[in-house]
Scaffold this motif. Structure first.
Motif, PDB file in Angstrom:
ATOM      1  N   PRO A  28      48.000  -5.182 -11.216  1.00  0.00           N
ATOM      2  CA  PRO A  28      46.685  -5.489 -10.426  1.00  0.00           C
ATOM      3  C   PRO A  28      47.604  -6.532  -9.008  1.00  0.00           C
ATOM      4  O   PRO A  28      49.010  -6.858 -10.099  1.00  0.00           O
ATOM      5  CB  PRO A  28      45.656  -5.734 -11.593  1.00  0.00           C
ATOM      6  CG  PRO A  28      46.268  -5.790 -12.724  1.00  0.00           C
ATOM      7  CD  PRO A  28      46.844  -4.742 -12.592  1.00  0.00           C
ATOM      8  N   PRO A  29      47.794  -6.001  -8.051  1.00  0.00           N
ATOM      9  CA  PRO A  29      48.530  -7.267  -7.668  1.00  0.00           C
ATOM     10  C   PRO A  29      48.337  -8.903  -7.688  1.00  0.00           C
ATOM     11  O   PRO A  29      49.385  -8.958  -7.315  1.00  0.00           O
ATOM     12  CB  PRO A  29      47.959  -6.996  -6.287  1.00  0.00           C
ATOM     13  CG  PRO A  29      46.723  -6.458  -5.576  1.00  0.00           C
ATOM     14  CD  PRO A  29      46.356  -5.758  -7.336  1.00  0.00           C
ATOM     15  N   THR A  30      47.060  -8.763  -8.798  1.00  0.00           N
ATOM     16  CA  THR A  30      47.492 -10.443  -8.994  1.00  0.00           C
ATOM     17  C   THR A  30      47.958 -11.002 -10.301  1.00  0.00           C
ATOM     18  O   THR A  30      48.052 -12.187 -10.477  1.00  0.00           O
ATOM     19  CB  THR A  30      46.366 -10.513  -9.250  1.00  0.00           C
ATOM     20  OG1 THR A  30      45.172 -10.286  -9.766  1.00  0.00           O
ATOM     21  CG2 THR A  30      45.187 -10.738  -7.445  1.00  0.00           C
ATOM     22  N   GLY A  31      48.563  -9.709 -10.769  1.00  0.00           N
ATOM     23  CA  GLY A  31      48.681 -10.193 -12.556  1.00  0.00           C
ATOM     24  C   GLY A  31      50.507 -10.768 -12.166  1.00  0.00           C
ATOM     25  O   GLY A  31      50.959 -10.843 -11.365  1.00  0.00           O
ATOM     26  N   SER A  32      51.347 -11.031 -13.291  1.00  0.00           N
ATOM     27  CA  SER A  32      52.358 -11.754 -13.545  1.00  0.00           C
ATOM     28  C   SER A  32      52.770 -10.687 -13.016  1.00  0.00           C
ATOM     29  O   SER A  32      52.695  -9.148 -13.664  1.00  0.00           O
ATOM     30  CB  SER A  32      52.369 -11.849 -15.280  1.00  0.00           C
ATOM     31  OG  SER A  32      53.883 -13.085 -15.280  1.00  0.00           O
ATOM     32  N   PRO A  33      54.071 -10.865 -12.565  1.00  0.00           N
ATOM     33  CA  PRO A  33      55.138  -9.542 -12.224  1.00  0.00           C
ATOM     34  C   PRO A  33      56.378  -9.755 -12.986  1.00  0.00           C
ATOM     35  O   PRO A  33      56.298  -9.970 -13.216  1.00  0.00           O
ATOM     36  CB  PRO A  33      55.918 -10.219 -10.854  1.00  0.00           C
ATOM     37  CG  PRO A  33      55.404 -11.934 -11.032  1.00  0.00           C
ATOM     38  CD  PRO A  33      54.011 -12.275 -11.647  1.00  0.00           C
ATOM     39  N   LEU A  34      56.353  -8.342 -13.144  1.00  0.00           N
ATOM     40  CA  LEU A  34      57.889  -7.675 -13.518  1.00  0.00           C
ATOM     41  C   LEU A  34      58.670  -6.958 -12.987  1.00  0.00           C
ATOM     42  O   LEU A  34      58.375  -5.929 -12.658  1.00  0.00           O
ATOM     43  CB  LEU A  34      56.934  -6.561 -15.088  1.00  0.00           C
ATOM     44  CG  LEU A  34      56.471  -7.598 -15.625  1.00  0.00           C
ATOM     45  CD1 LEU A  34      56.034  -6.289 -16.760  1.00  0.00           C
ATOM     46  CD2 LEU A  34      56.653  -8.568 -16.368  1.00  0.00           C
ATOM     47  N   LEU A  35      59.726  -7.155 -13.176  1.00  0.00           N
ATOM     48  CA  LEU A  35      60.578  -6.766 -12.298  1.00  0.00           C
ATOM     49  C   LEU A  35      61.877  -5.458 -13.005  1.00  0.00           C
ATOM     50  O   LEU A  35      62.310  -6.208 -14.013  1.00  0.00           O
ATOM     51  CB  LEU A  35      61.679  -7.518 -11.611  1.00  0.00           C
ATOM     52  CG  LEU A  35      62.444  -6.572 -10.675  1.00  0.00           C
ATOM     53  CD1 LEU A  35      62.233  -6.375  -9.622  1.00  0.00           C
ATOM     54  CD2 LEU A  35      63.572  -7.948 -10.318  1.00  0.00           C
ATOM     55  N   PHE A  36      61.207  -4.570 -12.755  1.00  0.00           N
ATOM     56  CA  PHE A  36      62.523  -3.151 -13.456  1.00  0.00           C
ATOM     57  C   PHE A  36      63.269  -2.474 -12.903  1.00  0.00           C
ATOM     58  O   PHE A  36      63.277  -2.484 -11.680  1.00  0.00           O
ATOM     59  CB  PHE A  36      61.081  -1.851 -14.220  1.00  0.00           C
ATOM     60  CG  PHE A  36      60.173  -2.690 -14.943  1.00  0.00           C
ATOM     61  CD1 PHE A  36      60.169  -2.390 -15.873  1.00  0.00           C
ATOM     62  CD2 PHE A  36      58.818  -3.323 -14.280  1.00  0.00           C
ATOM     63  CE1 PHE A  36      59.182  -3.103 -17.327  1.00  0.00           C
ATOM     64  CE2 PHE A  36      58.319  -3.565 -15.254  1.00  0.00           C
ATOM     65  CZ  PHE A  36      57.673  -3.005 -16.871  1.00  0.00           C
ATOM     66  N   GLY A  58      47.078  -5.654 -16.998  1.00  0.00           N
ATOM     67  CA  GLY A  58      47.441  -7.225 -16.470  1.00  0.00           C
ATOM     68  C   GLY A  58      48.628  -7.357 -15.627  1.00  0.00           C
ATOM     69  O   GLY A  58      48.205  -7.841 -14.818  1.00  0.00           O
ATOM     70  N   TYR A  59      49.788  -6.372 -16.190  1.00  0.00           N
ATOM     71  CA  TYR A  59      50.844  -7.184 -15.613  1.00  0.00           C
ATOM     72  C   TYR A  59      51.331  -6.265 -13.755  1.00  0.00           C
ATOM     73  O   TYR A  59      50.505  -4.866 -13.793  1.00  0.00           O
ATOM     74  CB  TYR A  59      51.842  -7.062 -15.768  1.00  0.00           C
ATOM     75  CG  TYR A  59      51.546  -7.979 -17.409  1.00  0.00           C
ATOM     76  CD1 TYR A  59      52.194  -9.300 -16.970  1.00  0.00           C
ATOM     77  CD2 TYR A  59      51.658  -7.484 -18.136  1.00  0.00           C
ATOM     78  CE1 TYR A  59      52.368  -9.967 -18.559  1.00  0.00           C
ATOM     79  CE2 TYR A  59      51.457  -8.532 -19.661  1.00  0.00           C
ATOM     80  CZ  TYR A  59      52.336  -9.954 -19.291  1.00  0.00           C
ATOM     81  OH  TYR A  59      52.193 -10.606 -20.815  1.00  0.00           O
TER      82      TYR A  59
END
Length: 286
Positions: A28-36, A58-59
């Motif tokens: 979801p674009p509103t989720g807490s962002p994770l940069l891999f 939900g991330y």
């Protein structure tokens, strides 16, 4: 942009100061962002299993393919591709998305880059998650120094790219010390195909030439004052980086926690994707 799977997946090219970077997003674009952040000679698909699980939780999963050897479009001529510049490139991607705080998740060479990114842009990083990666004097790790040295020799990467046309050769591309399970043949074929392109090999040789332990040693010194949180995840069977490296990082980064996963090699995202995603979720929500 495209959509696929049960989670919303989009992809785009982001034009950066160094050149084009391919970015996939899952969740979801509103989720807490994770940069891999992936390592050398692989792309963002290294993280597919972890990202799918994290997206279901939900991330918002950000999966750039950096110019580390498996990218598919060349960078600008003369672009700086040494580790600090690549860390800045990752930060630029995040900035172009309009984000100011992310959780950075790195593996292998990408873990070294994640440390450098955190040291250079501490206000950007909410949480640092490292899964079996380069650090301190091991950039590149001792067990792979000969491999990285050969990668700087003209023609060696080209030869490797030709060999990887053969399915039989691809079977040995990811040995057990790297991963107990490994990716599918199609993924390995995608990782090695760019080695047959001279412009992409140019970028790869430039990147290899810039790898130096001075960058990770400097990052480690700065991480001793990192005010965000840090989670480290190592494979119990990792013979590339070794548990001692994870323990050393955990001791040096304030408040860091080290988790050791059984039946995992160095590519923890491949060997235990659900467990990695679950640990990240527990750490961020606990």
């Amino acid at each position: 942009m495209t959509q696929s799977g049960t989670n919303l997946e989009t992809e785009r090219w982001i034009e950066t100061t160094a050149g084009p970077v391919h970015l996939r997003e899952i969740g979801p674009p509103t989720g807490s962002p994770l940069l891999f952040v992936h390592g050398a000679l692989v792309d963002s698909h290294l993280w597919d299993g972890v990202a799918a699980r994290a997206a279901a939780l939900g991330y918002r999963c950000l999966l750039p393919t950096l110019p580390l050897g498996s990218h598919t479009r060349p960078m600008n001529p003369g672009a700086d591709l040494d580790p600090p510049a690549l860390a800045d490139l990752a930060a630029e991607v995040v900035g172009q998305l309009g984000l100011s705080r992310v959780t950075v998740v790195g593996n292998d060479t990408g873990g070294g880059l994640s440390q450098i990114l955190t040291a250079r842009h501490p206000d950007l990083v909410r949480t640092l998650v490292l899964t079996a990666c380069d650090a301190y004097e091991q950039f590149p790790p001792r067990s792979l120094r000969a491999f990285f040295a050969l990668g700087k020799v003209p023609g060696v990467l080209a030869l490797g790219g030709q060999l990887m046309r053969l399915r039989a050769a691809r079977r040995f591309a990811i040995p057990r010390p790297l991963s107990h399970r490994g990716p599918g043949d199609e993924v390995i074929a995608g990782w090695t195909r760019p080695l047959r392109d001279p412009m992409l090999r140019r970028d790869t040789v430039t990147f290899f030439a810039g790898i130096d332990a001075s960058h990770t040693l400097d990052a480690a010194r700065q991480l001793r004052t990192f005010t965000g949180s840090a989670l480290l995840i190592w494979g119990a069977d990792d013979r590339v980086f070794g548990l001692e490296l994870g323990r050393r990082l955990a001791a040096d980064i304030p408040g860091a926690r080290l988790e050791i996963l059984d039946d995992c090699g160095a590519f923890v995202p491949l060997d235990a994707p659900d467990r990695v995603a679950g640990l990240i979720d527990e750490w961020l929500t606990g």
